[in-house]
Design a protein around this motif. Structure first.
Motif, PDB file in Angstrom:
ATOM      1  N   LEU A 102     -27.082   9.073   0.759  1.00  0.00           N
ATOM      2  CA  LEU A 102     -26.759   8.369   1.994  1.00  0.00           C
ATOM      3  C   LEU A 102     -27.494   9.036   3.150  1.00  0.00           C
ATOM      4  O   LEU A 102     -27.553  10.259   3.234  1.00  0.00           O
ATOM      5  CB  LEU A 102     -25.251   8.413   2.253  1.00  0.00           C
ATOM      6  CG  LEU A 102     -24.342   7.947   1.102  1.00  0.00           C
ATOM      7  CD1 LEU A 102     -22.879   8.141   1.502  1.00  0.00           C
ATOM      8  CD2 LEU A 102     -24.611   6.494   0.752  1.00  0.00           C
ATOM      9  N   GLY A 103     -28.047   8.244   4.066  1.00  0.00           N
ATOM     10  CA  GLY A 103     -28.727   8.797   5.221  1.00  0.00           C
ATOM     11  C   GLY A 103     -30.116   9.286   4.873  1.00  0.00           C
ATOM     12  O   GLY A 103     -30.653   9.033   3.790  1.00  0.00           O
TER      13      GLY A 103
ATOM     14  N   GLY B 269     -30.357  15.790  -2.417  1.00  0.00           N
ATOM     15  CA  GLY B 269     -29.835  14.651  -3.157  1.00  0.00           C
ATOM     16  C   GLY B 269     -30.619  14.370  -4.416  1.00  0.00           C
ATOM     17  O   GLY B 269     -30.067  14.019  -5.448  1.00  0.00           O
ATOM     18  N   LYS B 270     -31.952  14.522  -4.346  1.00  0.00           N
ATOM     19  CA  LYS B 270     -32.788  14.214  -5.498  1.00  0.00           C
ATOM     20  C   LYS B 270     -32.528  15.162  -6.650  1.00  0.00           C
ATOM     21  O   LYS B 270     -32.819  14.843  -7.797  1.00  0.00           O
ATOM     22  CB  LYS B 270     -34.259  14.276  -5.097  1.00  0.00           C
ATOM     23  CG  LYS B 270     -34.662  13.155  -4.143  1.00  0.00           C
ATOM     24  CD  LYS B 270     -36.101  13.311  -3.706  1.00  0.00           C
ATOM     25  CE  LYS B 270     -36.504  12.236  -2.715  1.00  0.00           C
ATOM     26  NZ  LYS B 270     -37.886  12.436  -2.208  1.00  0.00           N
TER      27      LYS B 270
ATOM     28  N   THR C 210     -29.649  15.351   7.286  1.00  0.00           N
ATOM     29  CA  THR C 210     -28.243  14.949   7.216  1.00  0.00           C
ATOM     30  C   THR C 210     -27.981  14.036   6.028  1.00  0.00           C
ATOM     31  O   THR C 210     -26.951  13.369   5.974  1.00  0.00           O
ATOM     32  CB  THR C 210     -27.808  14.252   8.520  1.00  0.00           C
ATOM     33  OG1 THR C 210     -28.662  13.128   8.778  1.00  0.00           O
ATOM     34  CG2 THR C 210     -27.872  15.210   9.698  1.00  0.00           C
ATOM     35  N   SER C 211     -28.896  13.984   5.059  1.00  0.00           N
ATOM     36  CA  SER C 211     -28.667  13.170   3.867  1.00  0.00           C
ATOM     37  C   SER C 211     -27.515  13.764   3.056  1.00  0.00           C
ATOM     38  O   SER C 211     -27.315  14.980   3.003  1.00  0.00           O
ATOM     39  CB  SER C 211     -29.929  13.084   3.018  1.00  0.00           C
ATOM     40  OG  SER C 211     -30.323  14.362   2.570  1.00  0.00           O
TER      41      SER C 211
ATOM     42  N   GLY D 240     -23.701  17.874   0.827  1.00  0.00           N
ATOM     43  CA  GLY D 240     -24.965  18.004   1.532  1.00  0.00           C
ATOM     44  C   GLY D 240     -24.944  19.185   2.480  1.00  0.00           C
ATOM     45  O   GLY D 240     -23.909  19.840   2.663  1.00  0.00           O
ATOM     46  N   ALA D 241     -26.091  19.457   3.083  1.00  0.00           N
ATOM     47  CA  ALA D 241     -26.190  20.517   4.087  1.00  0.00           C
ATOM     48  C   ALA D 241     -25.770  19.944   5.427  1.00  0.00           C
ATOM     49  O   ALA D 241     -26.552  19.872   6.381  1.00  0.00           O
ATOM     50  CB  ALA D 241     -27.612  21.061   4.135  1.00  0.00           C
ATOM     51  N   VAL D 242     -24.514  19.503   5.471  1.00  0.00           N
ATOM     52  CA  VAL D 242     -23.965  18.832   6.647  1.00  0.00           C
ATOM     53  C   VAL D 242     -22.583  19.392   6.952  1.00  0.00           C
ATOM     54  O   VAL D 242     -21.979  20.090   6.135  1.00  0.00           O
ATOM     55  CB  VAL D 242     -23.880  17.302   6.423  1.00  0.00           C
ATOM     56  CG1 VAL D 242     -25.274  16.706   6.208  1.00  0.00           C
ATOM     57  CG2 VAL D 242     -22.978  16.965   5.234  1.00  0.00           C
ATOM     58  N   THR D 243     -22.065  19.035   8.117  1.00  0.00           N
ATOM     59  CA  THR D 243     -20.759  19.518   8.538  1.00  0.00           C
ATOM     60  C   THR D 243     -19.632  18.785   7.812  1.00  0.00           C
ATOM     61  O   THR D 243     -19.845  17.731   7.194  1.00  0.00           O
ATOM     62  CB  THR D 243     -20.575  19.311  10.052  1.00  0.00           C
ATOM     63  OG1 THR D 243     -20.645  17.891  10.330  1.00  0.00           O
ATOM     64  CG2 THR D 243     -21.663  20.039  10.838  1.00  0.00           C
TER      65      THR D 243
END
Length: 414
Positions: free
Chosen positions: A332-333, A323-324, A337-338, A399-402
């Motif tokens: 978020l988060g 995110g940065k 999981t950000s 993000g590196a999320v599902t």
């Protein structure tokens, strides 16, 4: 023996590392290959206290805990080296026949005077496939990186205030100075195991498990293996393994595997390395006779908005670092999981219709999955690591999320 984790390590790491940092900060700050201060922020993580034993056939090294290994990385002060690095990236991107590289190259040429020797143009190729690099460094003011290509070579040299890029294929030269950005300009992009290890360690917090996972040999050198695993569900990251040189404490190999399994998403490792000082001639460069030389203007828009070393490709690490690295994005988060989110201001989602823009929108849309929720409708573009949701009202969640995590975030944002 398998390592176990305990929160008892937290206070010990904070105290010991703080004292070591006070003693070494002045020297490390000036060194290009010194671990950034942020690396010691892993004190808040849950760290394995009992070291793993070497497997049969691996180097028989003294036992070490994860806490001690992280401190060893932080104390490492390698300033001279030369070697060969193999970089393999497999994000699972669709084969666009080189279109993605052409687009990146064209955008850079348009902002940098049309030079194929501009670093941003050449190094964008590292985001996919397997590449061989030759690297060399002699302190913070002299570095060289060469990207070996089929029948040609691209070199990026930093020697004092001068930064040179040379593309042997086109016989074009790029020249800039460290004064262009008003900061310490570094020739090499994030392309060594240490560059990626630094970013991974910055992402370590109480959402992470850190253990020692035995030993191995990398480029003929004995190394410990540091294993980093997210504790959170919902992330696409499976594990990160960092091979740390037993003698110098410098990362020799970095491997990131996705939770979905299969080949590594990113595998960066030395195949040969020496810590002797490179010859001074390594960093000397004079434009070949007849070569086209493009000077980078100090006030150019391209330089003002050029990424800092470690941003972009390198800073696209999972966790809060992802995110940065995005301009004007809210995060978020937390932890792995950000999710970075921002508003493009483009209503209507991807363009459709018979125009060229519509054709492009239709093509891009075919690469994504249509989703809907409380937020409305949108398209999710997926890789094996980073996923992004673009909603029809112009918002982006990445993000590196599902995929499910992205939809949940968009619903909450609504």
């Amino acid at each position: 023996m398998a390592p176990y984790e305990s929160d008892d390590a937290v206070d010990a790491v904070q105290g010991d590392v703080a004292r070591d940092e006070d003693r070494h900060a002045g020297r490390r700050k000036a060194a290009r290959y010194a671990v950034p201060v942020a690396v010691v922020g892993v004190a808040a993580a849950t760290i394995g206290l009992v070291p793993a034993l070497a497997a049969s056939g691996d180097p028989d090294l003294p036992k070490i805990t994860a806490q001690q290994l992280i401190e060893k990385i932080a104390k490492s002060d390698v300033q001279q080296l030369s070697g060969t690095v193999r970089v393999s990236t497999d994000l699972g991107l669709p084969d666009l026949g080189g279109l993605e590289n052409n687009l990146a190259s064209g955008a850079t040429k348009g902002s940098a005077g049309g030079s194929s020797a501009d670093p941003q143009s050449q190094l964008s190729t590292l985001v996919t496939g397997t590449h061989t690099l030759r690297v060399a460094a002699d302190g913070p003011q002299r570095q060289k990186l060469s990207l070996l290509q089929s029948g040609s070579e691209y070199s990026l040299i930093h020697d004092g205030k001068d930064v040179w890029g040379y593309d042997s294929k086109s016989d074009e030269v790029y020249h800039g100075t460290s004064a262009d950005s008003g900061k310490d300009h570094r020739a090499e992009p994030p392309a060594t195991p240490k560059d990626f290890a630094d970013q991974a360690l910055k992402s370590v917090d109480d959402t992470t498990s850190v253990t020692v996972d035995g030993t191995e040999q990398v480029a003929g050198r004995d190394a410990y293996k540091l294993l980093i695993k997210p504790r959170q569900s919902g992330t696409t990251v499976g594990a990160i393994s960092i091979a740390v040189d037993a003698k110098t404490g410098m990362p020799l190999k970095f491997t990131l595997t996705p939770k979905s399994g299969g080949a590594a998403v990113l595998d960066v490792g030395f195949t040969q390395v020496s810590f002797a000082r490179p010859a001074g001639s390594t960093f000397a460069f004079t434009p070949p006779k007849g070569a086209k030389v493009t000077e980078q203007k100090a006030d150019s828009a391209a330089r003002k908005h050029a990424p800092e070393p470690g941003e972009g490709f390198g800073k696209g690490m999972p966790g809060e670092g992802f995110g940065k690295g995005m301009n004007a994005a809210n995060v978020l988060g937390k932890g792995w999981t950000s999710i970075a989110t921002f508003d493009t201001g483009a209503k209507g989602g991807l363009p459709t219709g018979g125009s060229k823009a519509g054709d492009l929108g239709g093509f891009l849309g075919s690469l994504g999955d249509k989703v809907s929720g409380k937020f409305g409708k949108g398209t999710v573009f997926s890789t094996r690591l980073v996923n992004a949701l673009i909603t029809d009202d112009g918002k982006v969640y990445a993000g590196a999320v599902t995929k499910a995590a992205l939809v949940k975030a968009a619903d909450a944002g609504k």
